[in-house]
Motif scaffolding. Structure first.
Motif, PDB file in Angstrom:
ATOM      1  N   THR A  21       0.857  -1.188   0.000  1.00  0.00           N
ATOM      2  CA  THR A  21       0.000   0.000   0.000  1.00  0.00           C
ATOM      3  C   THR A  21       0.891   1.236   0.000  1.00  0.00           C
ATOM      4  OG1 THR A  21      -0.043   0.219   2.413  1.00  0.00           O
ATOM      5  CG2 THR A  21      -1.720  -1.198   1.415  1.00  0.00           C
ATOM      6  N   THR A  22       0.294   2.378  -0.257  1.00  0.00           N
ATOM      7  CA  THR A  22       0.997   3.619  -0.016  1.00  0.00           C
ATOM      8  C   THR A  22       0.928   3.944   1.469  1.00  0.00           C
ATOM      9  OG1 THR A  22       1.263   5.906  -0.782  1.00  0.00           O
ATOM     10  CG2 THR A  22      -0.995   5.136  -0.384  1.00  0.00           C
ATOM     11  N   ASP A  23       1.562   5.036   1.882  1.00  0.00           N
ATOM     12  CA  ASP A  23       1.489   5.472   3.271  1.00  0.00           C
ATOM     13  C   ASP A  23       0.306   6.418   3.439  1.00  0.00           C
ATOM     14  OD1 ASP A  23       2.263   6.495   5.996  1.00  0.00           O
ATOM     15  OD2 ASP A  23       4.098   5.406   5.515  1.00  0.00           O
ATOM     16  N   ILE A  24      -0.129   6.589   4.663  1.00  0.00           N
ATOM     17  CA  ILE A  24      -1.230   7.515   4.911  1.00  0.00           C
ATOM     18  C   ILE A  24      -0.730   8.943   5.075  1.00  0.00           C
ATOM     19  CG2 ILE A  24      -1.217   7.209   7.432  1.00  0.00           C
ATOM     20  CD1 ILE A  24      -4.343   7.319   7.252  1.00  0.00           C
ATOM     21  N   TYR A  25       0.560   9.121   5.373  1.00  0.00           N
ATOM     22  CA  TYR A  25       1.126  10.446   5.615  1.00  0.00           C
ATOM     23  C   TYR A  25       2.091  10.846   4.503  1.00  0.00           C
ATOM     24  CZ  TYR A  25      -0.730  10.689  10.396  1.00  0.00           C
ATOM     25  OH  TYR A  25      -1.546  10.762  11.496  1.00  0.00           O
ATOM     26  N   PRO A  26       2.319  12.151   4.314  1.00  0.00           N
ATOM     27  CA  PRO A  26       3.201  12.607   3.243  1.00  0.00           C
ATOM     28  C   PRO A  26       4.657  12.253   3.513  1.00  0.00           C
ATOM     29  CG  PRO A  26       2.494  14.455   4.608  1.00  0.00           C
ATOM     30  CD  PRO A  26       1.688  13.273   5.039  1.00  0.00           C
ATOM     31  N   ALA A  27       5.424  12.132   2.419  1.00  0.00           N
ATOM     32  CA  ALA A  27       6.818  11.715   2.503  1.00  0.00           C
ATOM     33  C   ALA A  27       7.788  12.877   2.341  1.00  0.00           C
ATOM     34  CB  ALA A  27       7.101  10.662   1.430  1.00  0.00           C
ATOM     35  N   ASP A  28       7.265  14.112   2.289  1.00  0.00           N
ATOM     36  CA  ASP A  28       8.133  15.258   2.012  1.00  0.00           C
ATOM     37  C   ASP A  28       8.469  16.037   3.279  1.00  0.00           C
ATOM     38  OD1 ASP A  28       5.869  16.828   2.575  1.00  0.00           O
ATOM     39  OD2 ASP A  28       5.339  17.049   0.455  1.00  0.00           O
ATOM     40  N   PHE A  29       9.065  17.226   3.107  1.00  0.00           N
ATOM     41  CA  PHE A  29       9.556  18.023   4.226  1.00  0.00           C
ATOM     42  C   PHE A  29       8.540  19.057   4.720  1.00  0.00           C
ATOM     43  CE2 PHE A  29      14.127  17.591   2.348  1.00  0.00           C
ATOM     44  CZ  PHE A  29      14.196  16.282   2.813  1.00  0.00           C
ATOM     45  N   GLY A  30       7.304  18.945   4.294  1.00  0.00           N
ATOM     46  CA  GLY A  30       6.325  19.996   4.571  1.00  0.00           C
ATOM     47  C   GLY A  30       5.961  20.179   6.024  1.00  0.00           C
ATOM     48  N   TRP A  31       6.200  19.185   6.872  1.00  0.00           N
ATOM     49  CA  TRP A  31       5.829  19.288   8.280  1.00  0.00           C
ATOM     50  C   TRP A  31       7.033  19.605   9.176  1.00  0.00           C
ATOM     51  CZ3 TRP A  31       2.179  14.434   9.105  1.00  0.00           C
ATOM     52  CH2 TRP A  31       0.987  14.630   8.378  1.00  0.00           C
ATOM     53  N   THR A  32       8.019  20.308   8.636  1.00  0.00           N
ATOM     54  CA  THR A  32       9.232  20.582   9.397  1.00  0.00           C
ATOM     55  C   THR A  32       8.999  21.628  10.477  1.00  0.00           C
ATOM     56  OG1 THR A  32      10.575  20.092   7.448  1.00  0.00           O
ATOM     57  CG2 THR A  32      11.633  21.327   9.224  1.00  0.00           C
ATOM     58  N   PRO A  33       9.332  21.338  11.741  1.00  0.00           N
ATOM     59  CA  PRO A  33       9.264  22.367  12.791  1.00  0.00           C
ATOM     60  C   PRO A  33      10.335  23.434  12.557  1.00  0.00           C
ATOM     61  CG  PRO A  33       9.419  20.149  13.721  1.00  0.00           C
ATOM     62  CD  PRO A  33       9.738  20.040  12.265  1.00  0.00           C
ATOM     63  N   ASP A  34      10.300  24.476  13.385  1.00  0.00           N
ATOM     64  CA  ASP A  34      11.284  25.552  13.242  1.00  0.00           C
ATOM     65  C   ASP A  34      11.626  26.103  14.614  1.00  0.00           C
ATOM     66  OD1 ASP A  34      12.916  27.620  12.469  1.00  0.00           O
ATOM     67  OD2 ASP A  34      11.590  28.327  10.863  1.00  0.00           O
ATOM     68  N   TYR A  35      12.776  25.667  15.148  1.00  0.00           N
ATOM     69  CA  TYR A  35      13.215  26.139  16.462  1.00  0.00           C
ATOM     70  C   TYR A  35      13.531  27.633  16.463  1.00  0.00           C
ATOM     71  CZ  TYR A  35      13.692  21.550  18.780  1.00  0.00           C
ATOM     72  OH  TYR A  35      13.459  20.334  19.386  1.00  0.00           O
ATOM     73  N   ARG A  36      13.686  28.231  15.279  1.00  0.00           N
ATOM     74  CA  ARG A  36      13.961  29.670  15.214  1.00  0.00           C
ATOM     75  C   ARG A  36      12.736  30.484  15.583  1.00  0.00           C
ATOM     76  NH1 ARG A  36      15.972  29.570   9.083  1.00  0.00           N
ATOM     77  NH2 ARG A  36      13.942  28.499   9.033  1.00  0.00           N
ATOM     78  N   ARG A  37      11.560  29.850  15.557  1.00  0.00           N
ATOM     79  CA  ARG A  37      10.298  30.543  15.869  1.00  0.00           C
ATOM     80  C   ARG A  37       9.541  29.729  16.919  1.00  0.00           C
ATOM     81  NH1 ARG A  37       7.770  31.376   9.984  1.00  0.00           N
ATOM     82  NH2 ARG A  37       8.440  29.200   9.810  1.00  0.00           N
TER      83      ARG A  37
END
Length: 513
Positions: free
Chosen positions: A123-139
């Protein structure tokens, strides 16, 4: 090493679920849970009553589960950090040892490698495989509204006939059952390879929505109310305050009915999973592979379920960090094991049970085989955990050793809990004079294991790189990394280049009966 009836390497079936609170599995499923198939599995399994995730979030927890390495070592710090192809997983170790390896379901791999040692993915995964959910410690005080959790999962809890997640898990179970039938048909081949099949569901992960037949099983039970009432914001520890903000909790008025309905749906989804798992185990028995197959039941992390007013995961409190682990080994009677252990131990344990030399796995894991515990031995090494993702502003680490859990973050006061006398973690002993020596001992262990400044710098550098790469890759032509299951329709069912008589005989199981 396990012995099977055929004196061959054992098959391995991993049944993985998502966000299952380990306190509900003190010795297999708690009595109030309607989970007959999991209870039957527990009766023949080694039950690790105090097992912990390596990191209480999906992608880092799963990468650690597969590799036996902590997130700092895998560099899978959060739900959008790339899982590098050159890191050995249990699928690599077993495939190298001759196993067929397959995955049906979620593993939240981020990056272009969507297999990580699996020969095939159903099957495919249920969640995206890209960098779109990256946190940001700078903010640190900025909430990413479009992908961070919020408590709408709680206020919107209830009943549905179907949902995004139900559709996914129905598919996961279907393809896994189909794969078991295929493996059974191949089992008559004397040259057949042993197999590893990982079946990974997304329930009981929020949103807290269940089908009526499972939701109604828990109507009015006392477990719908948390044991620990919501703690006021100004009395929370600093990390819990950060999670409160990350989950946008101030924007939601959570009622007692919301809490009960959410927990009822969550329990209902445990029963939904039990039904799916029961079908898979029945297929394993019907295809005569049960006596040759090790069965592992596991989860990536837990869920606070409203305890202390917290939801989801992302902390080292027991509801979030403690997860079930059961291992059924043919020919072994099973039993309860109380020593604290870790999901980091799964990869070396699978290799050990499959007969892979431990010196081949040891350099690539922070865990240790559980086979000595299964065989009646002891364990003294502490359990280590890391967290450096959403809701944090610097890495957190924890050690569970004996009856104590110690939590450290460079931004926060230390936390020390005696889990035997205080299982709900209401009394932080770190500031008490009588525990000063214990805190000092833990801090010495922390310093020996982690360079916290370097860890923080590595996480920040990883986040910064991804905040450059992700918008670039989304600008112009876009090629997704999401796994695309391919099926050769011309090789399925019945086609004119196949001999019909041979086909029907080969696809039947058992044959000639």
């Amino acid at each position: 090493m396990a012995q099977t009836t055929a004196s061959r390497q054992p098959n391995i079936l991993i049944l993985m679920v998502d966000q299952l609170n380990g306190t509900l599995f003190p010795d297999g499923p708690a009595d109030f849970l309607h989970a007959p198939h999991l209870k039957a599995l527990a009766a023949r399994s080694f039950r690790f009553a105090q097992n912990y995730t390596a990191s209480p979030l999906c992608a880092p927890g799963r990468a650690s589960f597969m590799t036996g390495q902590l997130p700092r070592r895998t560099r899978v710090y959060d739900n959008a950090a790339e899982f590098a192809s050159d890191i050995p997983t249990f699928a690599h170790h077993l495939r190298r040892a001759g196993y067929r390896t397959a995955l049906s379901g979620k593993m939240h791999f981020v990056g272009p490698d969507q297999l990580h040692g699996f020969e095939e993915r159903l099957t495919t995964d249920i969640y995206p495989a890209d960098f779109g959910w990256t946190p940001d410690y700078r903010r640190p005080n900025e909430r990413i509204d479009w992908w961070y959790h919020n408590l709408g999962s709680v206020t919107g809890a209830g009943v549905a006939e179907t949902s995004n997640q139900m559709e996914y898990d129905d598919e996961v179970a279907f393809f896994a059952t189909q794969k078991l039938h295929q493996l059974a048909r191949d089992s008559d081949d004397p040259e057949r390879r042993p197999w590893l099949l990982t079946v990974s569901f997304t329930h009981p992960h929020d949103p807290y929505v269940a089908r009526r037949q499972f939701f109604d099983l828990y109507q009015g039970i006392r477990e719908l109310d948390p044991q620990v009432a919501a703690i006021p914001y100004d009395e929370m520890d600093p990390h819990s305050q950060r999670l409160y903000k990350a989950n946008d909790a101030a924007q939601f008025d959570i009622s007692a009915d919301d809490v009960r309905r959410s927990r009822q749906a969550y329990f209902g989804n445990i029963s939904y999973l039990d039904d799916k798992i029961g079908g898979l185990l029945a297929t394993l028995a019907a295809t005569r592979m049960q006596d040759d197959t090790i069965v592992v039941f596991a989860s990536d992390h837990g869920d606070m379920l409203g305890e202390r007013g917290l939801w989801f995961k992302m902390s080292f409190f027991e509801g979030s960090a403690r997860v079930p682990l059961m291992i059924a080994v043919p020919g072994r009677p099973g039993g309860r094991i109380d020593a604290p252990v870790s999901n980091l131990d799964v990869a070396p344990t699978l290799g050990d049970l499959a007969g892979v030399a431990m010196d081949e796995i040891a350099p690539w894991t922070d865990g240790e085989s559980l086979v000595p515990l299964i065989e009646g031995g002891s364990r003294s090494a502490p359990v280590a955990m890391e967290y450096a993702a959403e809701g944090s502003a610097a890495p957190l680490v924890a050690l569970r050793e004996g009856r104590y859990k110690f939590v450290h973050c460079e931004l926060d006061p230390p936390q020390l809990f005696d889990l035997e006398s205080d299982p709900n973690e209401l009394s932080n002993l770190a500031g008490m004079a009588e525990h000063a020596q214990r805190v000092e001992t833990f801090m010495t262990q922390i310093a020996a294991r982690w360079d916290m400044a370097a860890f923080d710098a590595e996480v920040r550098a990883s986040q910064a790189r991804r905040h450059v790469v992700y918008p670039a890759l989304r600008n112009g032509a876009y090629f997704p990394w999401d796994f695309q299951p391919l099926q050769k329709a011309s090789e399925r069912y019945m086609r004119n280049h196949m001999d019909l008589n041979v086909l029907e005989e080969e696809k039947r199981f058992p044959r000639g009966e």
